[in-house]
Design an enzyme around this catalytic site. Structure first.
Site, PDB file in Angstrom:
ATOM      1  CE  LYS A  11     128.902  36.051 117.418  1.00 36.47           C
ATOM      2  NZ  LYS A  11     127.730  36.854 116.877  1.00 36.47           N
ATOM      3  CD  GLU A  21     115.850  28.375 126.566  1.00 36.40           C
ATOM      4  OE1 GLU A  21     116.535  28.027 125.611  1.00 36.40           O
ATOM      5  OE2 GLU A  21     115.623  29.361 127.166  1.00 36.40           O
ATOM      6  CD  GLU A  75     124.197  34.414 133.311  1.00 31.37           C
ATOM      7  OE1 GLU A  75     123.153  33.700 133.432  1.00 31.37           O
ATOM      8  OE2 GLU A  75     124.909  35.181 134.453  1.00 31.37           O
TER       9      GLU A  75
HETATM   10  P1  NAD Z   1     122.630  30.448 120.714  1.00 26.90           P
HETATM   11  O1  NAD Z   1     123.968  29.880 121.492  1.00 26.90           O
HETATM   12  O2  NAD Z   1     122.632  30.101 119.086  1.00 26.90           O
HETATM   13  O3  NAD Z   1     123.520  32.308 119.842  1.00 26.90           O
HETATM   14  C1  NAD Z   1     123.868  32.901 121.087  1.00 26.90           C
HETATM   15  C2  NAD Z   1     125.635  33.917 120.213  1.00 26.90           C
HETATM   16  O4  NAD Z   1     126.244  32.553 120.125  1.00 26.90           O
HETATM   17  C3  NAD Z   1     124.995  34.641 118.943  1.00 26.90           C
HETATM   18  O5  NAD Z   1     126.127  35.444 118.913  1.00 26.90           O
HETATM   19  C4  NAD Z   1     126.130  33.296 118.010  1.00 26.90           C
HETATM   20  O6  NAD Z   1     125.725  34.203 116.916  1.00 26.90           O
HETATM   21  C5  NAD Z   1     126.771  33.423 119.122  1.00 26.90           C
HETATM   22  N1  NAD Z   1     127.299  31.258 118.872  1.00 26.90           N
HETATM   23  C6  NAD Z   1     126.944  30.874 117.620  1.00 26.90           C
HETATM   24  N2  NAD Z   1     127.477  29.503 117.000  1.00 26.90           N
HETATM   25  C7  NAD Z   1     129.191  29.856 118.086  1.00 26.90           C
HETATM   26  C8  NAD Z   1     130.175  28.896 118.279  1.00 26.90           C
HETATM   27  N3  NAD Z   1     130.173  28.105 118.033  1.00 26.90           N
HETATM   28  N4  NAD Z   1     131.033  29.620 119.085  1.00 26.90           N
HETATM   29  C9  NAD Z   1     131.056  30.751 119.400  1.00 26.90           C
HETATM   30  N5  NAD Z   1     129.531  31.440 119.313  1.00 26.90           N
HETATM   31  C10 NAD Z   1     128.225  31.008 118.822  1.00 26.90           C
HETATM   32  O7  NAD Z   1     121.703  31.810 121.559  1.00 26.90           O
HETATM   33  P2  NAD Z   1     120.255  32.259 120.239  1.00 26.90           P
HETATM   34  O8  NAD Z   1     119.784  31.200 119.365  1.00 26.90           O
HETATM   35  O9  NAD Z   1     120.751  33.563 120.320  1.00 26.90           O
HETATM   36  O10 NAD Z   1     119.493  33.107 121.753  1.00 26.90           O
HETATM   37  C11 NAD Z   1     118.729  32.412 122.739  1.00 26.90           C
HETATM   38  C12 NAD Z   1     119.311  31.488 123.719  1.00 26.90           C
HETATM   39  O11 NAD Z   1     120.232  32.362 124.616  1.00 26.90           O
HETATM   40  C13 NAD Z   1     118.388  30.674 124.748  1.00 26.90           C
HETATM   41  O12 NAD Z   1     118.670  29.124 125.042  1.00 26.90           O
HETATM   42  C14 NAD Z   1     118.165  31.362 125.689  1.00 26.90           C
HETATM   43  O13 NAD Z   1     117.381  31.054 126.744  1.00 26.90           O
HETATM   44  C15 NAD Z   1     119.806  32.142 125.821  1.00 26.90           C
HETATM   45  N6  NAD Z   1     119.668  32.787 126.778  1.00 26.90           N
HETATM   46  C16 NAD Z   1     120.222  33.592 128.387  1.00 26.90           C
HETATM   47  C17 NAD Z   1     120.238  34.180 128.701  1.00 26.90           C
HETATM   48  C18 NAD Z   1     120.720  34.266 130.214  1.00 26.90           C
HETATM   49  O14 NAD Z   1     120.908  35.222 130.627  1.00 26.90           O
HETATM   50  N7  NAD Z   1     120.519  33.113 130.741  1.00 26.90           N
HETATM   51  C19 NAD Z   1     119.797  35.414 128.561  1.00 26.90           C
HETATM   52  C20 NAD Z   1     119.158  35.871 127.544  1.00 26.90           C
HETATM   53  C21 NAD Z   1     119.282  34.431 126.134  1.00 26.90           C
END
Ligand code: NAD
Ligand code: MN
Length: 523
Positions: free
Chosen positions: A198, A409, A274
């Site tokens: 997804k 962050e 992650e």
């Molecule tokens: P997010 O957590 O808002 O969303 C990530 C994914 O989760 C999206 O596909 C979203 O649609 C889905 N999602 C949202 N609500 C959900 C739920 N209740 N249950 C399951 N899935 C759900 O993150 P973002 O805003 O897309 O990305 C930014 C974040 O990602 C930052 O915190 C960043 O640090 C982190 N990140 C971490 C890594 C790593 O490898 N550690 C890499 C890239 C990004």
């Protein structure tokens, strides 16, 4: 074999869909299909505001259909039991196909994630291909492992083998859509799992392209790889709670990661996470300043700070502070804000209007907390950039590590500079965070830098470098930055269960332990 990935939207086909744009469907069980409820969502270029197409929005029913397909593809045994050499050859052929059409993916990545042309073409594509290819190679792994000979209670031959876990739900963020998709599907497929991927709601384009290319090869059995575009709050909970899913791999915010762990608990799914970061970047007083200043820019402002491992807390020794900051501000103010598609652009847009507002509110917060904005970010006035989510870099000094701008962050082009007196202080403050994803240390004395690195609580530490993520090396977080590791053999093992088969060599009655414990005492 090549079913159409997209159709022209007809009148009324979409929910809030823009008319006569390409329409992208769900990929389930080896075919593109419309979502059951017929919902679509426009996919936008954050650089220009242009609508690139309308994308199917999966709901719970679509998710269940995809889970069933992935379950069946696993349970029929063909894919998980395929010889590992054969699976490796097949994945190599898939990488070849992706490489041959990499321009299409690079273009999709640039248009939909807002990253610059240079990042898409010089970083995401080569790195993603190398990482995918490494997993194709690792797919030819020896699933047998050995343990010391066991002699108690009897001499046994022991088979310890790695097996795929089963159906893997994989949820990824919007910042590095292509790389994150590769990091998820490549190790899962390499070990014989089946997958439901997804992408983030904002950024499905490059994953749609990659799956289109994989589908065109005709190499994967139906149901082995499924792609569900749609809202995280709908698809996510179904993937996390459905008993037919065996593992959830998530990359995203710590907040959503926590929610995923709670949901996955109901069926004790394997979980790898992650999550976020607020990584320290530590300048030692003997650093090569030319290298360290540009390295610090790169650590923070690559993709506008929209990277989980970004080095957004910069620790500078008091003896170097003023010179370092002056030179850093000079370099940062020369970074060129511009359209993603312009090869001269250093910094493109942020992903969304919401993200832009969030970054602006953090800048205001920094001012309210008493930090000094020695470089203050602003929205550009250039009319060419009026429809994107742009903001120029911000650098704060007079920052205390306990301020919210130093602890939370921001995920935007905002750097906080923290002055330190002794290296001990720097290490203590560097570790004073809930996160532990990455760090940087800059010094001409590599031994000294390594001794600092050894004391930083983080999964990856770069010395005189930053953001270099290798196919062979583990990547992941300490503390609230995550659970598990991606890449290399570490990443591969996260997609396996370990099985022990106990084979006694002596099968006489006298040799059996159980005759001493539980046997009828009379005939
Ligand atoms: P997010 O957590 O808002 O969303 C990530 C994914 O989760 C999206 O596909 C979203 O649609 C889905 N999602 C949202 N609500 C959900 C739920 N209740 N249950 C399951 N899935 C759900 O993150 P973002 O805003 O897309 O990305 C930014 C974040 O990602 C930052 O915190 C960043 O640090 C982190 N990140 C971490 C890594 C790593 O490898 N550690 C890499 C890239 C990004
Ligand atoms: Mn988010």
């Amino acid at each position: 074999m090549a079913t159409a990935i997209r159709t022209e939207a007809t009148n009324g086909a979409g929910h809030s869909a823009a008319p006569s744009l390409p329409q992208y469907e769900l990929y389930i069980n080896g075919a593109w299909r419309a979502p059951v409820a017929g919902q679509y969502r426009p996919m936008v270029d954050p650089s220009t505001g242009e609508i690139l197409g309308n994308v199917a929005q999966a709901d719970i029913e679509d998710t269940r259909i995809a889970i069933q397909a992935a379950r069946a593809a696993f349970d029929d045994g063909y894919w998980p039991n395929m010889g590992h050499g054969e699976r490796s050859r097949l994945l190599h052929a898939i990488v070849d196909a992706i490489e041959a059409r990499q321009d299409e993916i690079a273009d999709a990545e640039m248009r939909n994630s807002g990253c610059t042309w240079r990042k898409a073409n010089l970083m995401d594509m080569p790195v993603g291909l190398i990482h995918f290819r490494h997993f194709a190679k690792l797919a030819d792994f020896e699933p047998l492992e050995s343990i010391p000979q066991i002699t108690f209670p009897a001499l046994t031959y022991n088979i310890v083998r790695r097996e795929p876990i089963g159906v893997c739900g994989q949820i990824i963020p919007w910042n590095f859509p292509f790389l994150m998709a590769v990091w998820k599907i490549a190790p899962a497929l390499a070990t014989g799992n089946t997958v439901i991927l997804k992408p983030a709601t904002f950024t499905p384009y490059s994953a749609l392209k990659m799956v289109e290319i994989i589908n065109d090869t005709g190499l994967l059995p139906p149901g082995v790889l499924n792609l569900l575009t749609g809202p995280g709050q709908v698809v996510g909970p179904e993937l996390c709670t459905n008993p037919m899913v065996d593992k959830i791999a998530f990359t995203g915010s710590t907040e959503v990661g926590r929610e995923i762990m709670i949901q996955a608990a109901s069926t004790i799914k394997k979980v790898t996470l992650e999550l976020g970061g607020k990584s320290p970047n530590i300048i030692l007083d003997d650093a090569d300043l030319d290298l360290a200043i540009d390295g610090s820019l790169w650590a923070t402002f690559m993709h506008n700070g929209q990277a989980c491992e970004s080095g957004t807390r910069l620790f500078v020794p008091a003896s170097l502070h003023d010179e370092f900051v002056a030179r850093l501000v000079d370099r940062a103010s020369r970074l060129k804000l511009g359209l993603s598609s312009d090869g001269a652009t250093d910094l493109g847009p942020l992903i969304s209007a919401g993200q832009l507002r969030s970054v602006e509110s953090y800048i205001q917060l920094g001012i309210d907390e008493g930090a000094t904005p020695v470089l203050l970010g602003a929205r550009p006035t250039d009319p060419e950039l009026a429809n994107g989510h742009y903001i120029s870099p911000t650098i704060f000094t007079n920052v205390d590590n306990r301020m919210r701008i130093a602890q939370e962050e921001i995920f935007g082009p905002v750097l906080v500079v923290i002055k330190y007196d002794s290296v001990e202080d720097a290490i203590r403050m560097a570790n004073d965070t809930i996160y532990g994803l990455a760090a940087g240390v800059w010094s001409r004395d590599v031994e000294r830098a390594v001794s600092v690195a050894e004391r930083i609580q983080a999964g990856t530490i770069w010395i005189n470098d930053y953001h270099i993520i290798s196919a062979e090396a583990p990547f992941g977080g300490f503390k609230q930055s995550g659970i598990g590791r991606e890449l290399g053999t570490y990443g591969l093992k996260e997609y396996t269960e370990v099985k022990h088969i106990h084979v006694p060599l002596n099968n006489t009655r006298e040799s059996k332990f159980y005759y001493d414990i539980v046997v009828p005492q009379s005939e």
